[in-house]
Scaffold this motif. Structure first.
Motif, PDB file in Angstrom:
ATOM      1  N   ASP A   1      27.378  34.862  34.792  1.00 21.31           N
ATOM      2  CA  ASP A   1      28.501  35.651  35.714  1.00 21.31           C
ATOM      3  C   ASP A   1      29.180  36.732  34.942  1.00 21.31           C
ATOM      4  O   ASP A   1      29.992  37.535  35.570  1.00 21.31           O
ATOM      5  CB  ASP A   1      29.380  34.970  36.586  1.00 21.31           C
TER       6      ASP A   1
ATOM      7  N   SER B   1      33.643  30.271  33.621  1.00 21.51           N
ATOM      8  CA  SER B   1      32.660  30.978  33.872  1.00 21.51           C
ATOM      9  C   SER B   1      31.322  30.269  33.253  1.00 21.51           C
ATOM     10  O   SER B   1      31.400  29.585  32.481  1.00 21.51           O
ATOM     11  CB  SER B   1      32.830  32.192  32.519  1.00 21.51           C
TER      12      SER B   1
ATOM     13  N   PRO C   1      37.752  39.093  37.866  1.00 14.47           N
ATOM     14  CA  PRO C   1      37.242  38.952  36.084  1.00 14.47           C
ATOM     15  C   PRO C   1      38.162  37.481  36.095  1.00 14.47           C
ATOM     16  O   PRO C   1      39.182  37.335  36.448  1.00 14.47           O
ATOM     17  CB  PRO C   1      38.247  40.121  35.526  1.00 14.47           C
TER      18      PRO C   1
ATOM     19  N   LYS D   1      31.725  36.476  33.191  1.00 16.15           N
ATOM     20  CA  LYS D   1      32.808  36.545  33.543  1.00 16.15           C
ATOM     21  C   LYS D   1      33.538  37.071  34.360  1.00 16.15           C
ATOM     22  O   LYS D   1      34.878  37.529  34.399  1.00 16.15           O
ATOM     23  CB  LYS D   1      33.860  36.566  32.142  1.00 16.15           C
ATOM     24  N   THR D   2      32.960  37.423  35.621  1.00 12.89           N
ATOM     25  CA  THR D   2      33.473  37.877  36.854  1.00 12.89           C
ATOM     26  C   THR D   2      32.865  37.164  37.976  1.00 12.89           C
ATOM     27  O   THR D   2      31.673  37.067  38.161  1.00 12.89           O
ATOM     28  CB  THR D   2      32.875  39.579  36.782  1.00 12.89           C
ATOM     29  N   TRP D   3      33.580  36.777  38.597  1.00 12.13           N
ATOM     30  CA  TRP D   3      33.237  35.965  40.090  1.00 12.13           C
ATOM     31  C   TRP D   3      32.923  36.997  41.169  1.00 12.13           C
ATOM     32  O   TRP D   3      33.948  37.919  41.460  1.00 12.13           O
ATOM     33  CB  TRP D   3      34.225  34.962  40.558  1.00 12.13           C
ATOM     34  N   SER D   4      31.948  36.946  41.927  1.00  8.56           N
ATOM     35  CA  SER D   4      31.935  37.951  43.191  1.00  8.56           C
ATOM     36  C   SER D   4      32.148  36.768  44.246  1.00  8.56           C
ATOM     37  O   SER D   4      31.243  36.001  44.527  1.00  8.56           O
ATOM     38  CB  SER D   4      30.402  38.523  43.156  1.00  8.56           C
TER      39      SER D   4
ATOM     40  N   LEU E   1      35.486  41.264  43.611  1.00 10.36           N
ATOM     41  CA  LEU E   1      35.297  40.953  42.359  1.00 10.36           C
ATOM     42  C   LEU E   1      36.544  40.567  41.430  1.00 10.36           C
ATOM     43  O   LEU E   1      37.438  41.321  41.506  1.00 10.36           O
ATOM     44  CB  LEU E   1      34.521  42.185  41.713  1.00 10.36           C
TER      45      LEU E   1
END
Length: 315
Positions: free
Chosen positions: A199, A194, A216, A201-204, A214
């Motif tokens: 972010d 991350s 996590p 701790k969530t990637w888009s 989305l």
């Protein structure tokens, strides 16, 4: 500006703690300083200092005046600098702000050639990932800030400099041990680093139709610096989203491989880098020559995307 010397003297008294110290700093007599302070107090109809045998202390009126005097004198200095710099020759100090990684790798290497071409120009490059205030930042007024943002500030002139592509990537050794993810949901089984404060701790990830996934992510180590993240990925500690300006060489020589090539990382900062500056800087030659150098370097295609690594896909 008949008021200017008296205001300067007042500020010097506050800084030096006495009229004698202010006189030494300004190269005049203590009597001259005392006269200027007295004239200020008569003009404002209020005492600015509490006087004792040992020291001078600001009164409440003096404290208020001191804050306004500092801002006024800084504005005068900036005005004088701007007027002097309106000639055809770039000169003086150009203060530029950029993010740490982009500034180090992509901006700093340009500075020697720019200053060599303009001997009267001095450039200060301030590297910080924090958003700087172009006028009131603690580091001082910034002539031009390079910002990665979706929305440039409305109170500044903003010129798009370059679009920054990012990729999901990992070291071949990591992929050999843990497998290659084929869909965003498979990232749940991997160590994905991350970008701290960036972010959540969530990637888009956006697919080719613009649909968003989305995911996590989790990892035992995370960073708020792209250089540190690159080092960790190269060492095989996990998967990360990295800008190609930073990792194009590693992609080219095979030390990194991209994964999930059908998905585009959707970063909170956006993908465009803007040069932002206040309207008062628009006509300054020093700003113009620096901006021209950036545009020559990064448009229409930035140098890292002209190499095989910049456009490399793999995995």
């Amino acid at each position: 500006m008949t008021w200017l010397p008296a205001w300067q003297s007042f500020v010097r008294v506050v800084e030096g703690g006495s009229m004698a110290a202010a006189a030494r700093a300004l190269g005049c007599t203590r009597a001259q300083i005392s006269k200027q302070i007295a004239e200020l107090e008569r003009g404002f109809g209020a005492r600015l200092f509490e006087r004792s045998t040992r020291r001078l202390a600001l009164t409440p009126a003096g404290e208020v005046f001191h804050q306004h005097a500092l801002r006024a004198l800084e504005a005068v200095a900036n005005t004088e600098l701007a007027v002097r710099n309106l000639g055809d020759t770039p000169r003086g100090i150009l203060r530029v702000s950029a993010t740490v990684s982009f500034g180090r790798h992509c901006v700093a290497p340009l500075l020697p050639a720019i200053t060599a071409a303009h001997p009267e120009l001095e450039i200060e490059l301030i590297l910080t990932d924090q958003l700087v205030d172009l006028v009131g930042d603690p580091i001082g007024p910034v002539d031009l800030a390079l910002r990665m943002t979706r929305m440039p500030p409305e109170d500044a002139v903003a010129r798009r400099v370059v679009s920054l592509r990012r990729v999901v990537c990992a070291a071949p050794a990591y992929l050999a041990r843990h497998g290659t993810p084929r869909s965003p949901q498979e990232l749940l089984q991997h160590r994905c680093m991350s970008y701290v404060l960036g972010d959540n701790k969530t990637w888009s990830l956006l697919d080719e139709r613009g649909a968003e996934a989305l995911v996590p992510v989790r990892s035992a180590i995370n960073f708020n610096n792209a250089d540190c993240m690159l080092d960790a990925v190269l060492a095989g500690h996990g998967i990360a989203i990295l800008p190609t300006y930073l990792c194009h060489r590693e992609l080219a020589d095979g030390r990194l491989r991209t994964v999930l090539d059908g998905f585009e990382p959707n970063i909170v900062f956006g993908r465009d880098l803007y040069a932002c500056y206040t309207p008062s800087r628009v006509r300054l030659p020093k700003v113009k020559v620096f901006l021209d150098a950036l545009l020559r370097e990064f448009q229409p295609v930035p140098p890292w995307e002209r190499t095989p690594g910049g456009g490399l896909r793999g995995g």
